[in-house]
Structure formats: C-alpha cells, structure tokens
Design a protein around this motif. Structure first.
Motif, PDB file in Angstrom:
ATOM      1  N   MET A   1      -0.322 -13.677   4.279  1.00  0.00           N
ATOM      2  CA  MET A   1       0.018 -13.020   3.230  1.00  0.00           C
ATOM      3  C   MET A   1      -0.121 -12.886   1.865  1.00  0.00           C
ATOM      4  SD  MET A   1       5.047 -12.159   2.310  1.00  0.00           S
ATOM      5  CE  MET A   1       5.111 -12.455   4.167  1.00  0.00           C
ATOM      6  N   LYS A   2      -0.246 -12.159   1.256  1.00  0.00           N
ATOM      7  CA  LYS A   2      -0.881 -12.645  -0.301  1.00  0.00           C
ATOM      8  C   LYS A   2      -0.232 -11.806  -1.247  1.00  0.00           C
ATOM      9  CE  LYS A   2      -4.520 -14.154  -2.674  1.00  0.00           C
ATOM     10  NZ  LYS A   2      -4.803 -15.294  -3.618  1.00  0.00           N
ATOM     11  N   PHE A   3       0.111 -12.007  -2.073  1.00  0.00           N
ATOM     12  CA  PHE A   3       0.279 -10.540  -3.551  1.00  0.00           C
ATOM     13  C   PHE A   3      -1.038 -10.335  -4.041  1.00  0.00           C
ATOM     14  CE2 PHE A   3       1.980 -10.267  -7.531  1.00  0.00           C
ATOM     15  CZ  PHE A   3       2.492  -9.091  -7.526  1.00  0.00           C
ATOM     16  N   LEU A   4      -1.031  -9.292  -3.525  1.00  0.00           N
ATOM     17  CA  LEU A   4      -2.448  -8.442  -4.189  1.00  0.00           C
ATOM     18  C   LEU A   4      -2.195  -8.249  -5.961  1.00  0.00           C
ATOM     19  CD1 LEU A   4      -3.795  -7.325  -1.482  1.00  0.00           C
ATOM     20  CD2 LEU A   4      -4.463  -9.454  -2.342  1.00  0.00           C
ATOM     21  N   ASN A   5      -2.414  -8.574  -7.385  1.00  0.00           N
ATOM     22  CA  ASN A   5      -2.178  -7.147  -8.391  1.00  0.00           C
ATOM     23  C   ASN A   5      -2.963  -6.561  -8.639  1.00  0.00           C
ATOM     24  OD1 ASN A   5      -0.189  -9.223 -10.009  1.00  0.00           O
ATOM     25  ND2 ASN A   5      -1.660 -10.787  -9.562  1.00  0.00           N
ATOM     26  N   ASN A   6      -4.625  -6.360  -8.020  1.00  0.00           N
ATOM     27  CA  ASN A   6      -5.469  -5.207  -8.530  1.00  0.00           C
ATOM     28  C   ASN A   6      -6.635  -5.045  -7.027  1.00  0.00           C
ATOM     29  OD1 ASN A   6      -7.198  -7.882  -8.822  1.00  0.00           O
ATOM     30  ND2 ASN A   6      -6.323  -7.968 -10.359  1.00  0.00           N
ATOM     31  N   GLU A   7      -7.435  -4.800  -8.065  1.00  0.00           N
ATOM     32  CA  GLU A   7      -8.852  -4.237  -6.298  1.00  0.00           C
ATOM     33  C   GLU A   7      -9.545  -5.460  -5.911  1.00  0.00           C
ATOM     34  OE1 GLU A   7     -12.842  -0.923  -5.785  1.00  0.00           O
ATOM     35  OE2 GLU A   7     -10.942  -0.410  -7.117  1.00  0.00           O
ATOM     36  N   ASP A  41     -11.847   2.178   2.966  1.00  0.00           N
ATOM     37  CA  ASP A  41     -10.825   2.671   3.789  1.00  0.00           C
ATOM     38  C   ASP A  41      -9.826   1.873   4.127  1.00  0.00           C
ATOM     39  OD1 ASP A  41     -13.077   4.913   4.681  1.00  0.00           O
ATOM     40  OD2 ASP A  41     -13.458   3.438   6.120  1.00  0.00           O
ATOM     41  N   ALA A  42      -8.989   0.390   3.513  1.00  0.00           N
ATOM     42  CA  ALA A  42      -8.484   0.118   3.893  1.00  0.00           C
ATOM     43  C   ALA A  42      -7.716  -0.363   3.257  1.00  0.00           C
ATOM     44  CB  ALA A  42      -8.525  -1.292   4.875  1.00  0.00           C
ATOM     45  N   ARG A  43      -8.433  -0.312   1.783  1.00  0.00           N
ATOM     46  CA  ARG A  43      -7.495  -0.915   0.449  1.00  0.00           C
ATOM     47  C   ARG A  43      -5.507   0.421   0.376  1.00  0.00           C
ATOM     48  NH1 ARG A  43      -9.741   4.719  -0.556  1.00  0.00           N
ATOM     49  NH2 ARG A  43      -8.832   6.410  -1.457  1.00  0.00           N
ATOM     50  N   PRO A  44      -5.292  -0.948  -0.349  1.00  0.00           N
ATOM     51  CA  PRO A  44      -4.264  -0.044   0.143  1.00  0.00           C
ATOM     52  C   PRO A  44      -3.644   0.685  -1.727  1.00  0.00           C
ATOM     53  CG  PRO A  44      -4.845  -2.597  -2.157  1.00  0.00           C
ATOM     54  CD  PRO A  44      -5.265  -1.759  -0.977  1.00  0.00           C
ATOM     55  N   VAL A  45      -2.582   1.846  -1.657  1.00  0.00           N
ATOM     56  CA  VAL A  45      -2.287   2.978  -2.161  1.00  0.00           C
ATOM     57  C   VAL A  45      -2.028   2.748  -3.928  1.00  0.00           C
ATOM     58  CG1 VAL A  45      -1.938   4.771  -0.434  1.00  0.00           C
ATOM     59  CG2 VAL A  45      -0.155   3.794  -0.984  1.00  0.00           C
ATOM     60  N   ALA A  46      -1.369   1.037  -3.822  1.00  0.00           N
ATOM     61  CA  ALA A  46      -1.054   1.087  -5.254  1.00  0.00           C
ATOM     62  C   ALA A  46      -1.095  -0.336  -5.572  1.00  0.00           C
ATOM     63  CB  ALA A  46       0.307   1.603  -5.721  1.00  0.00           C
ATOM     64  N   TYR A  47      -0.948  -0.950  -6.710  1.00  0.00           N
ATOM     65  CA  TYR A  47      -0.924  -2.378  -7.225  1.00  0.00           C
ATOM     66  C   TYR A  47       0.263  -2.740  -8.512  1.00  0.00           C
ATOM     67  CZ  TYR A  47      -4.946  -2.681  -4.835  1.00  0.00           C
ATOM     68  OH  TYR A  47      -6.858  -2.477  -4.207  1.00  0.00           O
ATOM     69  N   CYS A  49       0.970  -5.117  -5.230  1.00  0.00           N
ATOM     70  CA  CYS A  49       2.152  -4.661  -3.708  1.00  0.00           C
ATOM     71  C   CYS A  49       1.390  -6.871  -2.907  1.00  0.00           C
ATOM     72  CB  CYS A  49       0.607  -4.162  -2.535  1.00  0.00           C
ATOM     73  SG  CYS A  49      -1.294  -4.475  -2.405  1.00  0.00           S
ATOM     74  N   ILE A  50       2.043  -6.573  -1.302  1.00  0.00           N
ATOM     75  CA  ILE A  50       1.679  -7.759  -0.995  1.00  0.00           C
ATOM     76  C   ILE A  50       1.393  -7.150   0.529  1.00  0.00           C
ATOM     77  CG2 ILE A  50       3.506  -9.381   0.453  1.00  0.00           C
ATOM     78  CD1 ILE A  50       5.784  -9.079  -1.136  1.00  0.00           C
ATOM     79  N   ALA A  51       0.275  -7.843   0.960  1.00  0.00           N
ATOM     80  CA  ALA A  51      -0.309  -7.637   1.903  1.00  0.00           C
ATOM     81  C   ALA A  51      -0.472  -8.395   2.851  1.00  0.00           C
ATOM     82  CB  ALA A  51      -2.149  -7.805   1.292  1.00  0.00           C
ATOM     83  N   VAL A  52      -0.596  -8.462   4.430  1.00  0.00           N
ATOM     84  CA  VAL A  52      -0.571  -9.597   5.617  1.00  0.00           C
ATOM     85  C   VAL A  52      -0.977  -8.350   6.873  1.00  0.00           C
ATOM     86  CG1 VAL A  52       1.773  -9.574   5.230  1.00  0.00           C
ATOM     87  CG2 VAL A  52       0.896  -7.244   6.461  1.00  0.00           C
ATOM     88  N   MET A  53      -2.054  -9.444   7.616  1.00  0.00           N
ATOM     89  CA  MET A  53      -2.364  -9.324   8.496  1.00  0.00           C
ATOM     90  C   MET A  53      -1.977  -9.068   9.487  1.00  0.00           C
ATOM     91  SD  MET A  53      -5.741  -8.373   7.885  1.00  0.00           S
ATOM     92  CE  MET A  53      -7.016  -8.538   6.544  1.00  0.00           C
ATOM     93  N   ILE A  54      -2.414  -7.423  10.336  1.00  0.00           N
ATOM     94  CA  ILE A  54      -0.959  -7.201  11.741  1.00  0.00           C
ATOM     95  C   ILE A  54      -2.346  -7.245  13.012  1.00  0.00           C
ATOM     96  CG2 ILE A  54       0.694  -5.800  12.559  1.00  0.00           C
ATOM     97  CD1 ILE A  54       1.374  -6.846  10.248  1.00  0.00           C
ATOM     98  N   GLN A  55      -1.494  -8.209  14.102  1.00  0.00           N
ATOM     99  CA  GLN A  55      -2.441  -7.393  14.709  1.00  0.00           C
ATOM    100  C   GLN A  55      -2.055  -5.737  14.968  1.00  0.00           C
ATOM    101  OE1 GLN A  55      -1.535 -10.741  18.236  1.00  0.00           O
ATOM    102  NE2 GLN A  55      -2.971 -10.178  19.319  1.00  0.00           N
ATOM    103  N   TYR A  69       5.089  -2.018  -0.526  1.00  0.00           N
ATOM    104  CA  TYR A  69       4.855  -1.839  -2.303  1.00  0.00           C
ATOM    105  C   TYR A  69       5.907  -2.054  -2.475  1.00  0.00           C
ATOM    106  CZ  TYR A  69       0.791   0.689  -0.210  1.00  0.00           C
ATOM    107  OH  TYR A  69      -0.631   0.456   0.337  1.00  0.00           O
ATOM    108  N   LYS A  70       6.134  -1.721  -3.945  1.00  0.00           N
ATOM    109  CA  LYS A  70       7.361  -2.469  -5.021  1.00  0.00           C
ATOM    110  C   LYS A  70       8.823  -2.204  -4.279  1.00  0.00           C
ATOM    111  CE  LYS A  70       8.240  -1.257  -9.592  1.00  0.00           C
ATOM    112  NZ  LYS A  70       7.648  -0.782 -10.973  1.00  0.00           N
ATOM    113  N   GLU A  71       8.749  -0.671  -4.066  1.00  0.00           N
ATOM    114  CA  GLU A  71       9.308   0.360  -3.590  1.00  0.00           C
ATOM    115  C   GLU A  71      10.366  -0.557  -2.661  1.00  0.00           C
ATOM    116  OE1 GLU A  71       6.818   2.489  -5.890  1.00  0.00           O
ATOM    117  OE2 GLU A  71       6.528   1.570  -3.694  1.00  0.00           O
ATOM    118  N   GLN A  72       9.821  -0.459  -2.014  1.00  0.00           N
ATOM    119  CA  GLN A  72      10.354  -1.748   0.179  1.00  0.00           C
ATOM    120  C   GLN A  72      11.105  -3.137  -0.518  1.00  0.00           C
ATOM    121  OE1 GLN A  72       9.883  -0.266   3.024  1.00  0.00           O
ATOM    122  NE2 GLN A  72      11.567  -1.989   2.627  1.00  0.00           N
TER     123      GLN A  72
END
Length: 86
Positions: A1-7, A41-47, A49-55, A69-72
């Motif tokens: 899990m990683k908190f991402l601020n930007n591209e 193709d896999a990029r988030p729609v907004a920053y 965000c919290i990124a996780v890898m899912i099997q 995303y922030k709303e969640q």
C-alpha cells in the motif's frame, strides 16, 4: 500500500512494484514502450490516492494496481465515527 501525491510518485511506485526496477538505470525484461503504455493505462484518475496491488482473480500469479480516492477515505472515516466531511 502506498500513498501517492502525484504522477511522479505513481510512476516510481508502479515501476518498482510491477517491473521490479528502479526508475533510473536498471534494465527490465520489458520494452520502454510497454512500460509507458502500462503506466498510462493503469494510472489513477486523481491524486492524492492510496495505491494497492491486487491479485488478479483469473490469473493467480498476476497483480494489478487499484486505487482508493479521497471520497472513499472520507466515507470510511464517517462510518468509523470521525464525523467530518470532505
């Protein structure tokens, strides 16, 4: 899990997680164009965000990125009783 601020942070994270390389200087088994296409193709729609890898369910040895995303996060915080709005 990683908190991402930007591209930039996203690109570094995805290269390390998926392609298991450092962003600069380390070679991989993938062509640069393949890496760039996947990152796009896999990029988030907004920053931020919290990124996780899912099997991937249909392919047990393959993982793919998912983003929260922030709303969640605000919705979960409200459900947990924190009582603040976005």
């Amino acid at each position: 899990m990683k908190f991402l601020n930007n591209e930039f942070e996203y690109r570094n994270w995805i290269i390390q997680e998926i392609f298991q390389a450092t962003p600069v200087g380390e070679s991989t088994d993938f062509a640069e164009q393949e890496i760039d296409d996947f990152i796009f193709d896999a990029r988030p729609v907004a920053y931020p965000c919290i990124a996780v890898m899912i099997q991937t369910p249909s392919q047990p040895g393959v993982c793919e990125p998912r983003f929260v995303y922030k709303e969640q996060v605000f919705e979960w915080a409200h459900q947990m009783g924190f009582g603040f709005d976005s």
